[in-house]
Every structure is written in structure tokens, then in C-alpha cells.
Design a protein around this motif. Structure first.
Motif, PDB file in Angstrom:
ATOM      1  N   THR A 133     -10.799  76.006  19.623  1.00  0.00           N
ATOM      2  CA  THR A 133     -11.587  76.915  18.784  1.00  0.00           C
ATOM      3  C   THR A 133     -12.445  77.811  19.671  1.00  0.00           C
ATOM      4  O   THR A 133     -12.856  78.886  19.256  1.00  0.00           O
ATOM      5  CB  THR A 133     -12.499  76.131  17.823  1.00  0.00           C
ATOM      6  OG1 THR A 133     -13.340  75.251  18.589  1.00  0.00           O
ATOM      7  CG2 THR A 133     -11.682  75.315  16.837  1.00  0.00           C
ATOM      8  N   SER A 134     -12.700  77.369  20.901  1.00  0.00           N
ATOM      9  CA  SER A 134     -13.434  78.184  21.867  1.00  0.00           C
ATOM     10  C   SER A 134     -12.575  79.375  22.287  1.00  0.00           C
ATOM     11  O   SER A 134     -11.456  79.189  22.781  1.00  0.00           O
ATOM     12  CB  SER A 134     -13.772  77.338  23.106  1.00  0.00           C
ATOM     13  OG  SER A 134     -14.019  78.154  24.227  1.00  0.00           O
ATOM     14  N   PRO A 135     -13.045  80.605  22.109  1.00  0.00           N
ATOM     15  CA  PRO A 135     -12.251  81.781  22.490  1.00  0.00           C
ATOM     16  C   PRO A 135     -11.827  81.762  23.955  1.00  0.00           C
ATOM     17  O   PRO A 135     -10.700  82.164  24.291  1.00  0.00           O
ATOM     18  CB  PRO A 135     -13.188  82.961  22.197  1.00  0.00           C
ATOM     19  CG  PRO A 135     -14.109  82.452  21.136  1.00  0.00           C
ATOM     20  CD  PRO A 135     -14.321  80.999  21.463  1.00  0.00           C
ATOM     21  N   GLU A 136     -12.710  81.279  24.828  1.00  0.00           N
ATOM     22  CA  GLU A 136     -12.400  81.269  26.263  1.00  0.00           C
ATOM     23  C   GLU A 136     -11.256  80.309  26.570  1.00  0.00           C
ATOM     24  O   GLU A 136     -10.321  80.654  27.296  1.00  0.00           O
ATOM     25  CB  GLU A 136     -13.641  80.879  27.076  1.00  0.00           C
ATOM     26  CG  GLU A 136     -14.777  81.875  27.035  1.00  0.00           C
ATOM     27  CD  GLU A 136     -15.553  81.833  25.721  1.00  0.00           C
ATOM     28  OE1 GLU A 136     -15.451  80.826  24.990  1.00  0.00           O
ATOM     29  OE2 GLU A 136     -16.240  82.837  25.419  1.00  0.00           O
ATOM     30  N   ILE A 137     -11.345  79.101  26.028  1.00  0.00           N
ATOM     31  CA  ILE A 137     -10.281  78.123  26.279  1.00  0.00           C
ATOM     32  C   ILE A 137      -8.985  78.570  25.616  1.00  0.00           C
ATOM     33  O   ILE A 137      -7.899  78.431  26.183  1.00  0.00           O
ATOM     34  CB  ILE A 137     -10.693  76.720  25.775  1.00  0.00           C
ATOM     35  CG1 ILE A 137     -11.941  76.248  26.525  1.00  0.00           C
ATOM     36  CG2 ILE A 137      -9.563  75.725  25.950  1.00  0.00           C
ATOM     37  CD1 ILE A 137     -12.489  74.909  26.039  1.00  0.00           C
ATOM     38  N   PHE A 138      -9.090  79.135  24.407  1.00  0.00           N
ATOM     39  CA  PHE A 138      -7.900  79.609  23.699  1.00  0.00           C
ATOM     40  C   PHE A 138      -7.168  80.671  24.516  1.00  0.00           C
ATOM     41  O   PHE A 138      -5.944  80.632  24.640  1.00  0.00           O
ATOM     42  CB  PHE A 138      -8.289  80.172  22.327  1.00  0.00           C
ATOM     43  CG  PHE A 138      -7.105  80.502  21.454  1.00  0.00           C
ATOM     44  CD1 PHE A 138      -6.616  79.573  20.563  1.00  0.00           C
ATOM     45  CD2 PHE A 138      -6.490  81.748  21.539  1.00  0.00           C
ATOM     46  CE1 PHE A 138      -5.520  79.874  19.758  1.00  0.00           C
ATOM     47  CE2 PHE A 138      -5.393  82.055  20.755  1.00  0.00           C
ATOM     48  CZ  PHE A 138      -4.910  81.120  19.856  1.00  0.00           C
ATOM     49  N   ARG A 139      -7.921  81.626  25.076  1.00  0.00           N
ATOM     50  CA  ARG A 139      -7.290  82.686  25.882  1.00  0.00           C
ATOM     51  C   ARG A 139      -6.606  82.117  27.116  1.00  0.00           C
ATOM     52  O   ARG A 139      -5.557  82.615  27.541  1.00  0.00           O
ATOM     53  CB  ARG A 139      -8.331  83.723  26.307  1.00  0.00           C
ATOM     54  CG  ARG A 139      -8.874  84.559  25.170  1.00  0.00           C
ATOM     55  CD  ARG A 139      -9.788  85.656  25.669  1.00  0.00           C
ATOM     56  NE  ARG A 139     -10.620  86.167  24.583  1.00  0.00           N
ATOM     57  CZ  ARG A 139     -11.924  85.974  24.478  1.00  0.00           C
ATOM     58  NH1 ARG A 139     -12.575  85.304  25.434  1.00  0.00           N
ATOM     59  NH2 ARG A 139     -12.594  86.457  23.461  1.00  0.00           N
ATOM     60  N   LYS A 140      -7.211  81.087  27.694  1.00  0.00           N
ATOM     61  CA  LYS A 140      -6.610  80.455  28.867  1.00  0.00           C
ATOM     62  C   LYS A 140      -5.291  79.784  28.510  1.00  0.00           C
ATOM     63  O   LYS A 140      -4.316  79.855  29.261  1.00  0.00           O
ATOM     64  CB  LYS A 140      -7.580  79.419  29.449  1.00  0.00           C
ATOM     65  CG  LYS A 140      -7.020  78.672  30.660  1.00  0.00           C
ATOM     66  CD  LYS A 140      -7.966  77.569  31.124  1.00  0.00           C
ATOM     67  CE  LYS A 140      -7.330  76.756  32.251  1.00  0.00           C
ATOM     68  NZ  LYS A 140      -8.203  75.624  32.661  1.00  0.00           N
ATOM     69  N   MET A 141      -5.259  79.150  27.335  1.00  0.00           N
ATOM     70  CA  MET A 141      -4.058  78.443  26.899  1.00  0.00           C
ATOM     71  C   MET A 141      -2.995  79.406  26.389  1.00  0.00           C
ATOM     72  O   MET A 141      -1.805  79.214  26.644  1.00  0.00           O
ATOM     73  CB  MET A 141      -4.412  77.442  25.798  1.00  0.00           C
ATOM     74  CG  MET A 141      -5.394  76.353  26.180  1.00  0.00           C
ATOM     75  SD  MET A 141      -4.704  75.101  27.270  1.00  0.00           S
ATOM     76  CE  MET A 141      -3.562  74.267  26.173  1.00  0.00           C
TER      77      MET A 141
END
Length: 442
Positions: A133-141
Motif C-alpha cells: 500500500t506504500s507508494p514507494e514500495i509499490f513502485r519498487k515492486m
């Protein structure tokens, strides 16, 4: 002309029936994202980009009448195939009542219009990739996508279900568990439920190179081996012994009394393991981060609790390898079709790629039993070689390479598998799908 083969009664196990019960059909190998964990982006695979043609899809017609499920997935993003709705519509006219059609998607292309056309065509189930749900982690994945894209996809599907009067269409999420996003799992389940999801699937990362292997969150030892090790570690502690001193004590010519006690205790553990048919790799067990394994197990349990609170159906992977193997692909009567017509038995043997699933480099070759361009689907399914393969798989009379202290050996560390150490020609000993850590829609 395809051979007309009447189906066997349902009492016959799916792998032994005359028609497949599930088809996994790769509609494209193209994708619009650059997900770091994907075989396409890791350089580990050799897939050519291409789309399944309507002509090739039509060759599946003889198998559709007895299907329980049609999963339109492969290496690529299904929404990139412009014929996807036609595939769904064609299959829906032939498949029996109670069967379902679905696919997984990154959701990036799921506009209001596309959602409407899919559900009008007869789509029954769709699973959206959400790893944070974290935008930063989502973009990384999911490089190239945003969390907001998934929210829009959920909204488009909800609207289309209403307009088509099809509230039964199931919308869910798939979460790939890694070291980096483990804590996000319970958050994603609650978020997905708020967005309208009715189910969730969590799966561990399949590492395609050494860097990915460091991100894998599952234990490379079997659950039974871990439980036995923990029990004997407590025994050692009760006797004032340190289990982690075993390797040093084992190779000493002269041992102290306590060192000999420790070696004797481990030998006792090995005897019990042999009696219970549990593979023990002491070096691997002693090197494991047991606290991390407990953390993964606790987070999976927390996710289960959240799912129950939200009323969402959840399929979780194991925190460690499951000792008792179960190949859902073969047991459920599945067949896998590549975009260019090759027919294989499972995800593990669908494509050519490299992986580090067991902690060591492995070259995986596809197991192909025929091609739809030259053979009818039911002829391929009922071919003696394919049937023999399925019968061999469900006997599970092949080694468990992940738990073997001698792996990787020359039998599996080879470009072209011929046989394993049990003198079996089924290349399933190194597969972790049947050990409970990898899952998919289906």
C-alpha cells in the motif's frame, strides 16, 4: 481432425481422466511493466514476445466442454492481447455450468470500458497484482505502475459488475512476499477488502538470480526438519549444550565430554529423522535465521487474522518448505499452453529459465508434450508419454532436492535433465511449487 474422446466419470482422479480439468493458457508474453521479480526483467528467461492467435485458441475447443477452469495467464499481461474478450466469449459458450474463466493482471490497462467489455464477455474472476500500500514500495515492486492504478481498476470493475448485473464476478489480489514488503501483507489485505476484493492470494518470490534469492522470505528447509531441529535444540540447551557448536565438534579428532554428548545428540536426531523420512541438512539448518522464520510465520498469521476480520478469502503460502509434497497442477488435471502452442504440465516446466529457488543456480528446461499447431489438444493430453508423466508425478517417488545435503548434484545441475538419483525421469525433485511456497490463480 481431433479425436472425439468421451470424458471419464468424475470419480476418476483428474490426472487420469481423458480430458484436462483446467487449462492455463498464455495469451501473451508481452508486458507493459518492468517488475524486478519477473523472469522477463531478470534476464533469466528466453521467452520471445508474442500473442496467442484466435486460430490457435480455437484448437482448444475439444477440451473446453469438460473444463472446470480456464486461466488466461502466462508470462505477460493478458490485457495486451486484443482478442482476450473473444477468447472469453468463445470459451463461455462451450464450458459447462459451474466452471469459471479468469486471469491475473497488473491492472494498469483496466479502464472503465475494458472492464465492461470483459465482464460482458463472461469473465468470472480477476486477480490484481498488489504488493504494497506504500507508494514507494509499490513502485519498487511494480515499476511503471502506481497504487492509484489499482484503485481505479477496482472502481472500474465494480461499475462494470453493476452495469452488467453480475455481482458474482470475483475480484481479488495477488501479493508477492519478499523480505522488503513482508510487513505490508496485512495492510494490503485490509486495503483490498475496502476496495471490494473478495479474495487474496499470497505467494513467495521465485528468485531468478542471486540478488532475488536474498529477497526470498521463505525457509529453504522443510517444516518437519525445522520442527525436529528446534526440539533437539531445546534438548541440547537443557543439557547445557550449544547446538551451533556441532559442526566444529563433529570434525575434531579428540572431543571433550560435552562435545561428544553434542555429536551423540545430533546422531540421535538423524536416526529419528531417517525413521520419519525427514531430510536433514545440518549445515543449512545451523545457518538459518530462525528468528526471521518466526517473523515470517507471525506475519502470515496476522494476515490470516485480518482476512477473517474483513471477510476476505485468503490463500497463504507456507513460511517454510512443506515436507509432504502436493502438485496442485497435476493433481487438478491441469495443462499449460504457451502463446505459440506448446503443451506442458505445470508452471515449473512451462518455460526455459534460470532460478535460485533452492539457494543454488538451476537451469530449468520446459517439458513439452506436443504443439497445438500440429496435434489436437486431446491427442496430446492422452498421449502415452504425457499420461505416464502425470501418473509418475502423483506417486511422488522422486527426491526432494531442496532438502538434500548433496544438492545441487550432477543429476539436477545440468542443462538437460535425464534422470534423478532415484533413477526417475520426472524432473520434479527440485520443484518448490509442490512444497507450498509458490501459489497462483487457479
Amino acid at each position: 481432425m481431433s479425436t472425439v474422446i468421451p470424458p471419464l466419470p468424475d470419480a476418476v482422479a483428474p490426472p487420469l481422466r481423458n480430458t484436462p480439468s483446467k487449462l492455463f493458457v498464455e495469451v501473451t508474453t508481452r508486458c507493459n511493466l518492468n517488475c524486478f521479480m519477473c523472469v522477463k526483467q531478470s534476464g533469466a528467461g528466453t521467452q520471445c514476445d508474442g500473442d496467442l492467435s484466435p486460430e490457435l485458441f480455437s484448437r482448444l475447443d475439444p477440451a473446453l466442454a469438460n473444463l472446470e477452469a480456464l486461466i488466461l495467464n502466462g508470462v505477460g499481461e493478458p490485457l495486451l492481447n486484443p482478442h482476450l474478450e473473444n477468447f472469453i466469449r468463445r470459451a463461455k459458450m462451450t464450458m459447462p455450468a459451474g466452471s469459471w474463466i479468469g486471469f491475473q493482471s497488473n491492472g494498469r490497462l483496466l479502464t472503465n470500458l475494458r472492464a465492461l467489455s470483459l465482464i460482458e464477455a463472461g469473465l468470472d474472476k480477476i486477480c490484481l497484482s498488489v504488493d504494497a500500500t506504500s507508494p514507494e514500495i509499490f513502485r519498487k515492486m511494480r515499476e511503471g505502475s502506481e497504487v492509484e492504478d489499482i484503485k481505479h481498476a477496482f472502481a472500474a470493475l465494480a461499475s462494470a459488475k453493476g452495469r452488467c448485473n453480475r455481482p458474482e464476478v470475483a475480484v481479488g489480489v495477488e501479493f508477492v512476499v519478499t523480505q522488503s514488503n513482508l510487513a505490508e501483507l496485512p495492510l494490503v489485505i485490509r486495503w483490498a477488502a475496502d476496495c471490494g476484493a473478495s479474495f487474496a492470494i499470497a505467494t513467495h518470490l521465485l528468485p531468478y538470480n542471486e540478488t532475488h534469492a536474498e529477497e526470498a522470505a521463505y525457509s529453504a528447509c522443510a517444516t518437519e526438519a525445522l520442527a525436529l531441529f528446534d526440539r533437539y535444540k531445546e534438548k541440547a540447551h537443557a543439557q547445557g549444550l550449544d547446538m551451533y557448536g556441532y559442526l566444529a565438534a563433529k570434525w575434531k579428532y579428540k572431543r571433550t565430554v560435552s562435545e561428544q554428548q553434542l555429536v551423540d545428540l545430533v546422531e540421535e536426531m538423524k536416526i529419528e529423522a531417517d525413521r520419519q523420512n525427514i531430510f536433514l541438512d545440518m549445515k543449512k539448518l545451523l545457518q538459518l535465521d530462525h528468528a526471521r522464520i518466526e517473523e515470517v510465520a507471525e506475519m502470515l498469521e496476522k494476515a490470516k487474522t485480518v482476512a477473517m476480520e474483513c471477510g476476505i478469502e485468503l490463500r497463504l503460502p507456507e513460511a517454510a518448505l512443506r515436507g509432504k509434497r502436493h502438485c496442485g497442477f497435476v493433481e487438478d488435471g491441469g495443462a499449460f499452453i504457451t502463446w505459440d502452442g506448446d503443451v506442458s504440465p505445470c508452471y515449473f516446466l512451462w518455460h526455459r529459465y534460470n532460478c535460485f529457488a533452492s539457494g543454488w543456480h538451476q537451469q530449468v528446461e520446459p517439458k513439452v508434450f506436443g504443439n497445438l499447431n500440429t496435434q489436437p489438444i486431446l491427442d496430446i493430453w492422452n498421449d502415452a508419454a504425457f499420461r505416464s508423466f502425470r501418473e509418475s508425478v502423483i506417486k511422488y517417488d522422486y527426491p526432494t532436492c531442496a532438502s538434500c545435503s548433496l544438492a545441487p548434484c550432477d543429476y539436477v545441475q545440468t542443462d538437460y535433465f535425464e534422470q534423478d538419483c532415484h533413477i526417475r525421469n520426472v524432473p520434479c525433485g527440485a520443484c518448490l511449487w509442490c512444497m507450498g511456497v509458490f501459489q497462483c490463480l487457479g
